[in-house]
Design a protein around this motif. Structure first.
Motif, PDB file in Angstrom:
ATOM      1  N   SER A   9       0.651  -0.991  -0.129  1.00  0.00           N
ATOM      2  CA  SER A   9       0.059   0.006   0.492  1.00  0.00           C
ATOM      3  C   SER A   9       0.377   1.372   0.099  1.00  0.00           C
ATOM      4  CB  SER A   9      -0.656   0.148   1.689  1.00  0.00           C
ATOM      5  OG  SER A   9      -1.583   0.653   1.435  1.00  0.00           O
ATOM      6  N   ASP A  10       1.969   1.242   1.073  1.00  0.00           N
ATOM      7  CA  ASP A  10       2.708   2.716   0.895  1.00  0.00           C
ATOM      8  C   ASP A  10       3.478   2.380  -0.434  1.00  0.00           C
ATOM      9  OD1 ASP A  10       1.864   2.781   3.812  1.00  0.00           O
ATOM     10  OD2 ASP A  10       3.906   1.614   4.117  1.00  0.00           O
ATOM     11  N   ALA A  11       4.235   1.476  -1.340  1.00  0.00           N
ATOM     12  CA  ALA A  11       4.398   1.254  -2.524  1.00  0.00           C
ATOM     13  C   ALA A  11       3.559   2.163  -3.708  1.00  0.00           C
ATOM     14  CB  ALA A  11       5.340   0.359  -2.446  1.00  0.00           C
ATOM     15  N   LEU A  12       2.734   1.799  -3.010  1.00  0.00           N
ATOM     16  CA  LEU A  12       1.584   2.043  -3.912  1.00  0.00           C
ATOM     17  C   LEU A  12       1.088   3.317  -4.302  1.00  0.00           C
ATOM     18  CD1 LEU A  12      -0.856  -1.122  -4.480  1.00  0.00           C
ATOM     19  CD2 LEU A  12       0.904   0.208  -6.884  1.00  0.00           C
ATOM     20  N   LYS A  13       1.193   4.279  -2.843  1.00  0.00           N
ATOM     21  CA  LYS A  13       0.640   5.137  -2.841  1.00  0.00           C
ATOM     22  C   LYS A  13       1.671   6.047  -3.091  1.00  0.00           C
ATOM     23  CE  LYS A  13      -3.466   4.864   0.095  1.00  0.00           C
ATOM     24  NZ  LYS A  13      -4.411   5.142   0.076  1.00  0.00           N
ATOM     25  N   ALA A  14       3.152   5.200  -3.218  1.00  0.00           N
ATOM     26  CA  ALA A  14       4.176   6.881  -3.287  1.00  0.00           C
ATOM     27  C   ALA A  14       4.125   7.002  -4.495  1.00  0.00           C
ATOM     28  CB  ALA A  14       5.389   6.191  -3.133  1.00  0.00           C
ATOM     29  N   CYS A  15       3.556   5.898  -5.507  1.00  0.00           N
ATOM     30  CA  CYS A  15       3.860   6.437  -7.086  1.00  0.00           C
ATOM     31  C   CYS A  15       2.033   6.906  -7.778  1.00  0.00           C
ATOM     32  CB  CYS A  15       3.823   4.911  -7.883  1.00  0.00           C
ATOM     33  SG  CYS A  15       5.278   3.927  -7.436  1.00  0.00           S
ATOM     34  N   LEU A  16       1.126   6.705  -6.717  1.00  0.00           N
ATOM     35  CA  LEU A  16       0.034   6.841  -7.309  1.00  0.00           C
ATOM     36  C   LEU A  16      -0.384   7.580  -6.101  1.00  0.00           C
ATOM     37  CD1 LEU A  16      -1.229   4.343  -9.850  1.00  0.00           C
ATOM     38  CD2 LEU A  16      -0.884   6.742 -10.385  1.00  0.00           C
ATOM     39  N   PRO A  17      -0.574   8.939  -5.573  1.00  0.00           N
ATOM     40  CA  PRO A  17      -1.381   9.307  -4.771  1.00  0.00           C
ATOM     41  C   PRO A  17      -2.612   9.091  -4.080  1.00  0.00           C
ATOM     42  CG  PRO A  17       0.875  10.982  -4.807  1.00  0.00           C
ATOM     43  CD  PRO A  17       0.656   9.536  -6.368  1.00  0.00           C
ATOM     44  N   GLU A  18      -2.818   9.171  -5.473  1.00  0.00           N
ATOM     45  CA  GLU A  18      -4.789   9.420  -5.306  1.00  0.00           C
ATOM     46  C   GLU A  18      -5.679   7.977  -5.454  1.00  0.00           C
ATOM     47  OE1 GLU A  18      -3.961  10.307  -9.509  1.00  0.00           O
ATOM     48  OE2 GLU A  18      -2.655   9.882  -8.178  1.00  0.00           O
ATOM     49  N   LEU A  19      -4.781   7.010  -5.605  1.00  0.00           N
ATOM     50  CA  LEU A  19      -5.175   5.406  -5.838  1.00  0.00           C
ATOM     51  C   LEU A  19      -5.680   5.227  -4.222  1.00  0.00           C
ATOM     52  CD1 LEU A  19      -5.591   3.631  -7.538  1.00  0.00           C
ATOM     53  CD2 LEU A  19      -3.008   1.836  -6.458  1.00  0.00           C
ATOM     54  N   ASP A  20      -6.868   4.875  -3.593  1.00  0.00           N
ATOM     55  CA  ASP A  20      -7.412   3.884  -3.031  1.00  0.00           C
ATOM     56  C   ASP A  20      -7.080   2.794  -2.834  1.00  0.00           C
ATOM     57  OD1 ASP A  20      -9.526   3.563  -0.791  1.00  0.00           O
ATOM     58  OD2 ASP A  20     -10.993   3.370  -1.557  1.00  0.00           O
ATOM     59  N   VAL A  21      -6.278   2.098  -1.507  1.00  0.00           N
ATOM     60  CA  VAL A  21      -5.627   0.370  -1.554  1.00  0.00           C
ATOM     61  C   VAL A  21      -6.330  -0.147  -0.584  1.00  0.00           C
ATOM     62  CG1 VAL A  21      -3.713  -0.735  -1.473  1.00  0.00           C
ATOM     63  CG2 VAL A  21      -3.303   1.247  -2.565  1.00  0.00           C
ATOM     64  N   ARG A  22      -7.541  -0.797  -1.758  1.00  0.00           N
ATOM     65  CA  ARG A  22      -8.098  -1.894  -0.478  1.00  0.00           C
ATOM     66  C   ARG A  22      -7.944  -2.830   0.012  1.00  0.00           C
ATOM     67  NH1 ARG A  22     -13.737   0.316  -2.152  1.00  0.00           N
ATOM     68  NH2 ARG A  22     -14.072   2.285  -1.513  1.00  0.00           N
ATOM     69  N   VAL A  23      -7.001  -3.409   1.014  1.00  0.00           N
ATOM     70  CA  VAL A  23      -6.905  -4.657   1.019  1.00  0.00           C
ATOM     71  C   VAL A  23      -7.867  -5.963   1.147  1.00  0.00           C
ATOM     72  CG1 VAL A  23      -5.576  -6.602   2.940  1.00  0.00           C
ATOM     73  CG2 VAL A  23      -4.922  -4.254   2.626  1.00  0.00           C
ATOM     74  N   TYR A  24      -7.987  -6.824   0.777  1.00  0.00           N
ATOM     75  CA  TYR A  24      -8.291  -7.792   0.811  1.00  0.00           C
ATOM     76  C   TYR A  24      -9.090  -8.479   2.258  1.00  0.00           C
ATOM     77  CZ  TYR A  24     -11.565 -11.896  -0.471  1.00  0.00           C
ATOM     78  OH  TYR A  24     -13.071 -13.147  -1.003  1.00  0.00           O
ATOM     79  N   PRO A  25     -10.524  -8.919   2.968  1.00  0.00           N
ATOM     80  CA  PRO A  25     -11.529  -8.942   2.666  1.00  0.00           C
ATOM     81  C   PRO A  25     -12.161  -7.746   2.697  1.00  0.00           C
ATOM     82  CG  PRO A  25     -11.704  -9.522   4.451  1.00  0.00           C
ATOM     83  CD  PRO A  25      -9.879 -10.150   4.136  1.00  0.00           C
ATOM     84  N   ASP A  26     -11.463  -6.964   3.405  1.00  0.00           N
ATOM     85  CA  ASP A  26     -12.560  -5.196   3.829  1.00  0.00           C
ATOM     86  C   ASP A  26     -12.239  -4.020   2.407  1.00  0.00           C
ATOM     87  OD1 ASP A  26     -12.541  -5.335   6.079  1.00  0.00           O
ATOM     88  OD2 ASP A  26      -9.957  -5.408   6.235  1.00  0.00           O
TER      89      ASP A  26
END
Length: 309
Positions: free
Chosen positions: A17-34
């Protein structure tokens, strides 16, 4: 932009999640099953999701396979009709190169003999063989296999590569002609398997392959366990046709306690860790694929699971 759902039983979701947001700050990252409202989900980044996993996500635009191998997706009947891509992560490539280089050098420099000599408390000298006289064959020259072959050539080994399609790799003699298959196998000191698992490669490395090797050839498998006929490998190791093996992958994992490999002195076992995806570098691939799909283009490293690649 929408939400991305992450699924893996083996990877740290917070790190991803931290790595993805560093590349795309606007991305909403959700972890299954939530996953929240499944209609928000546009992207999935997953490794071996359970059956029916994709069904709730009606607005999905992209699936990213959390790894280089796509065999976990082949044969599924629940894949959505959206672009699917794999990761090509420099960190993952570097780890695979280091693992195979270690395994090959261990045999090239006679380390198993020295390990045994130490257990005997014996000063055992073996005159080193120049690396350019050690013939290493790399079976499978995809993204990881090509990197492995190139790395071994840079170390100074006499490297030969086999693939179903012609490849050009600096410092590596490559072969794709089926009529040269037996000659390729019979002229090696060490054989490295880097073939992906597909319907056509399952059990590819069988008794006939081991019989075609020069007696005593060493074997390294860092790809997939199911590419190898394990009973045939056991027989070849017991007879000495295969002198020794370094195995990171197996047909059934974890390897069962009563498996013959555990008792074989000429088998070196590691628990499927030759290479892992490194979030800080791989996230850049994921972000770029998302950008491309949002722009109406194709993602990086698109794959076609029904075709097996």
């Amino acid at each position: 932009m929408g939400a991305l759902v992450f699924y893996s039983e083996f990877d740290d979701p917070t790190e991803w999640s931290d790595a993805l947001k560093a590349c795309l700050p606007e991305l909403d990252v959700r972890v299954y099953p939530d996953v929240g409202n499944p209609d928000d989900v546009r992207y999935v980044l997953a490794w071996k999701p359970p059956a029916g996993f994709f069904a709730p996500f009606k607005n999905l635009q992209l699936v990213v396979n959390l790894g280089a191998g796509v065999d976990s997706l082949t044969g599924r009947d629940d894949l959505p009709e959206v672009p699917i891509c794999r990761l090509s992560d420099p960190g993952m490539v570097a780890l695979m190169r280091s693992y195979v280089t270690f395994a090959v050098i261990r045999y090239a420099r006679d380390m198993p003999d020295f390990e045994a000599a130490k257990r005997r408390k014996e000063w055992h000298y073996i005159h080193p063989t120049p690396l350019d006289r050690i013939r290493v064959g790399v079976l499978g020259l995809g993204a990881l296999g090509s990197a492995v072959a190139r790395g071994l050539a840079e170390q100074g080994f006499d490297v030969r590569g086999w693939d179903l399609s012609p490849k050009v790799i600096e410092g590596v003699t490559t072969v794709s002609d089926p009529t040269q298959w037996a000659g390729f196998l019979g002229d090696l000191d060490i054989l490295v398997n880097m073939m992906p698992l597909t319907a056509g490669t399952r059990g590819l490395i069988n008794a006939e392959v081991f019989a075609a090797l020069t007696p005593g050839t060493k074997f390294v498998n860092a790809s997939r366990g199911d590419v190898v006929d394990e009973p045939a490998l056991i027989a070849a190791l017991q007879s000495g046709q295969v002198g020794a093996a370094t195995l990171d992958v197996f047909i059934k994992e974890p390897l069962e306690p009563n498996h013959p490999f555990w008792q074989m002195e000429n088998v070196y076992i590691t628990p499927h860790l030759a290479s892992i995806t490194v979030p800080t570098s791989a996230a850049k691939d994921v972000a770029e694929s998302i950008r491309r799909v949002n722009g109406g283009g194709a993602p990086l490293h698109q794959i076609y699971p029904k075709a097996g690649f």
